[in-house]
Design a protein around this motif. Structure first.
Motif, PDB file in Angstrom:
ATOM      1  N   LEU A 243     -65.252   4.973 -23.171  1.00  0.00           N
ATOM      2  CA  LEU A 243     -64.092   5.183 -24.041  1.00  0.00           C
ATOM      3  C   LEU A 243     -63.470   3.825 -24.320  1.00  0.00           C
ATOM      4  O   LEU A 243     -63.142   3.077 -23.393  1.00  0.00           O
ATOM      5  N   LEU A 244     -63.310   3.497 -25.596  1.00  0.00           N
ATOM      6  CA  LEU A 244     -62.765   2.200 -25.985  1.00  0.00           C
ATOM      7  C   LEU A 244     -61.417   2.371 -26.673  1.00  0.00           C
ATOM      8  O   LEU A 244     -61.301   3.080 -27.675  1.00  0.00           O
ATOM      9  N   ASN A 245     -60.393   1.733 -26.103  1.00  0.00           N
ATOM     10  CA  ASN A 245     -59.064   1.735 -26.695  1.00  0.00           C
ATOM     11  C   ASN A 245     -58.389   0.415 -26.324  1.00  0.00           C
ATOM     12  O   ASN A 245     -58.195   0.129 -25.144  1.00  0.00           O
ATOM     13  N   PRO A 246     -58.030  -0.424 -27.314  1.00  0.00           N
ATOM     14  CA  PRO A 246     -57.419  -1.714 -27.001  1.00  0.00           C
ATOM     15  C   PRO A 246     -55.966  -1.621 -26.549  1.00  0.00           C
ATOM     16  O   PRO A 246     -55.289  -2.641 -26.461  1.00  0.00           O
ATOM     17  N   LEU A 247     -55.511  -0.405 -26.280  1.00  0.00           N
ATOM     18  CA  LEU A 247     -54.168  -0.193 -25.752  1.00  0.00           C
ATOM     19  C   LEU A 247     -54.268   0.249 -24.295  1.00  0.00           C
ATOM     20  O   LEU A 247     -55.321   0.697 -23.838  1.00  0.00           O
ATOM     21  N   ASN A 248     -53.167   0.149 -23.582  1.00  0.00           N
ATOM     22  CA  ASN A 248     -53.142   0.558 -22.181  1.00  0.00           C
ATOM     23  C   ASN A 248     -52.884   2.064 -22.104  1.00  0.00           C
ATOM     24  O   ASN A 248     -51.742   2.510 -22.158  1.00  0.00           O
ATOM     25  N   GLU A 249     -53.951   2.821 -22.034  1.00  0.00           N
ATOM     26  CA  GLU A 249     -53.875   4.279 -21.975  1.00  0.00           C
ATOM     27  C   GLU A 249     -54.697   4.776 -20.786  1.00  0.00           C
ATOM     28  O   GLU A 249     -55.654   4.129 -20.353  1.00  0.00           O
ATOM     29  N   THR A 250     -54.338   5.947 -20.288  1.00  0.00           N
ATOM     30  CA  THR A 250     -55.050   6.559 -19.165  1.00  0.00           C
ATOM     31  C   THR A 250     -55.775   7.815 -19.640  1.00  0.00           C
ATOM     32  O   THR A 250     -55.159   8.680 -20.285  1.00  0.00           O
ATOM     33  N   TYR A 251     -57.057   7.916 -19.321  1.00  0.00           N
ATOM     34  CA  TYR A 251     -57.866   9.054 -19.738  1.00  0.00           C
ATOM     35  C   TYR A 251     -58.357   9.825 -18.508  1.00  0.00           C
ATOM     36  O   TYR A 251     -58.290   9.334 -17.380  1.00  0.00           O
ATOM     37  N   SER A 252     -58.873  11.005 -18.755  1.00  0.00           N
ATOM     38  CA  SER A 252     -59.314  11.867 -17.663  1.00  0.00           C
ATOM     39  C   SER A 252     -60.597  11.316 -17.034  1.00  0.00           C
ATOM     40  O   SER A 252     -61.269  10.441 -17.587  1.00  0.00           O
TER      41      SER A 252
END
Length: 336
Positions: free
Chosen positions: A109-118
């Motif tokens: 999973l690629l996201n250039p923001l600081n996010e939390t995924y399952s």
């Protein structure tokens, strides 16, 4: 090895998905991959000759089975659709911005923001170090520290300018007495309302470029910018350009929520008020708000210097390279 990239572009969708995936494709190609886009036939006008065109998403799923890696950068894919794709192609890389689709399964999973995924995502690649910039940005890395001595305002509202904001912003700047010879307009090749913008720039002797394949010279010498808040946010940060962002789509919300508090940029939201459908007076009020904020910061050299330093610390330009290397390392490890 073969990678397929499911991404579309159009006036309504913008060019952001395609542009950042092109950066990713270049990084994979440098490591020996063969990359092709998979594009909905409705958006063929924004595709390349080597792309695969599909009429139904089921065709994209079938193509995924033929690839070693499937990359998806598409808001039309719900969590259920991503899970269905993962079942037939577990080597799945999903690009995301909003983290609002619920739980889904993916290898990366690629996201250039600081996010939390399952935990259904095996390898989350999140944070600014994964911002995807095109290779021409790294080629101008030596210009990141220039003195910003120019007095140039760059106006760039994305590849398509979906809300046709460029012209009303220019009109508002002229009405406020902003020096028109300090403005540089950058239009995408298929920008909305381009003919009217060109006419206004011709009459008022405003510098304009359209459809540039390499935008880095304009960004690298800008004193400040007015910009849409898609992938251009990371490009402007790379060059340390203090920016007033015009939010034109909901998917830009989280990036602005994380970057505006850092102090190098500000924003005015246009998509939530239905800018293209509200009364002219309401449109003018939104544009005036943006221009007034620009005027407040245009002569503030102390803020500008601090903003440049903060912005450049956010993005180093090697995000695509990092992603391609990590994914490729996985395949090499699997083969061994």
């Amino acid at each position: 090895m073969k990678a397929l990239i499911r991404a579309d572009a159009s006036v309504e969708l913008g060019m952001g998905h395609r542009v950042r995936c092109q950066a990713l494709a270049h990084a994979f190609t440098q490591l020996g991959w063969h990359c092709h886009f998979v594009v909905d036939r409705r958006y063929e006008a924004f595709s390349a000759s080597e792309d695969y065109l599909i009429d139904r998403e089921e065709e994209g799923i079938a193509l995924a089975k033929t690839a070693d890696l499937m990359i998806v950068d598409h808001y039309g894919y719900s969590a259920d659709a991503i899970n269905a794709l993962f079942e037939v192609q577990p080597a799945l890389l999903v690009l995301d911005d909003m983290n609002d689709r619920g739980n889904f399964s993916a290898k990366w999973l690629l996201n250039p923001l600081n996010e939390t995924y399952s935990t259904h995502v095996e390898h989350p690649l999140t944070g600014r170090q994964y911002a995807l910039l095109r290779p021409e940005f790294l080629a101008r890395s030596t210009q990141r520290q220039h003195c910003h001595a120019s007095n140039q305002l760059l106006i760039t509202l994305g590849g398509t300018d979906p809300l046709a904001l460029t012209l009303p912003i220019l009109q508002a700047l002229k009405a406020r007495g902003f020096p028109l010879n300090a403005i540089q307009v950058l239009l995408g090749a298929k920008a909305n309302n381009a003919a009217a913008v060109k006419q206004f720039c011709d009459v008022n002797q405003i510098a304009l470029e359209q459809g540039l394949s390499d935008v880095t010279p304009l960004m690298s010498r800008a004193k400040m910018a007015i910009s849409a808040a898609g992938g251009t946010l990371f490009e402007l940060a790379y060059f340390g350009v203090p920016t007033l962002f015009a939010q034109t789509a909901d998917n830009q919300t989280r990036s602005l929520q994380q970057h505006v508090p850092l102090g190098w940029c500000d924003s005015v939201r246009f998509d939530s008020v239905g800018f293209d459908t509200v009364a002219p007076l309401e449109q003018a009020a939104q544009v005036a708000c943006l221009v007034q904020r620009l005027e407040q910061k245009w002569h503030d050299k102390t803020w500008q210097q601090a903003a440049r330093n903060i912005a450049q610390q956010c993005v180093d330009g090697r995000g695509a390279e990092r992603v391609a290397k990590q994914v490729t390392h996985y395949f090499i490890h699997q083969q061994n």
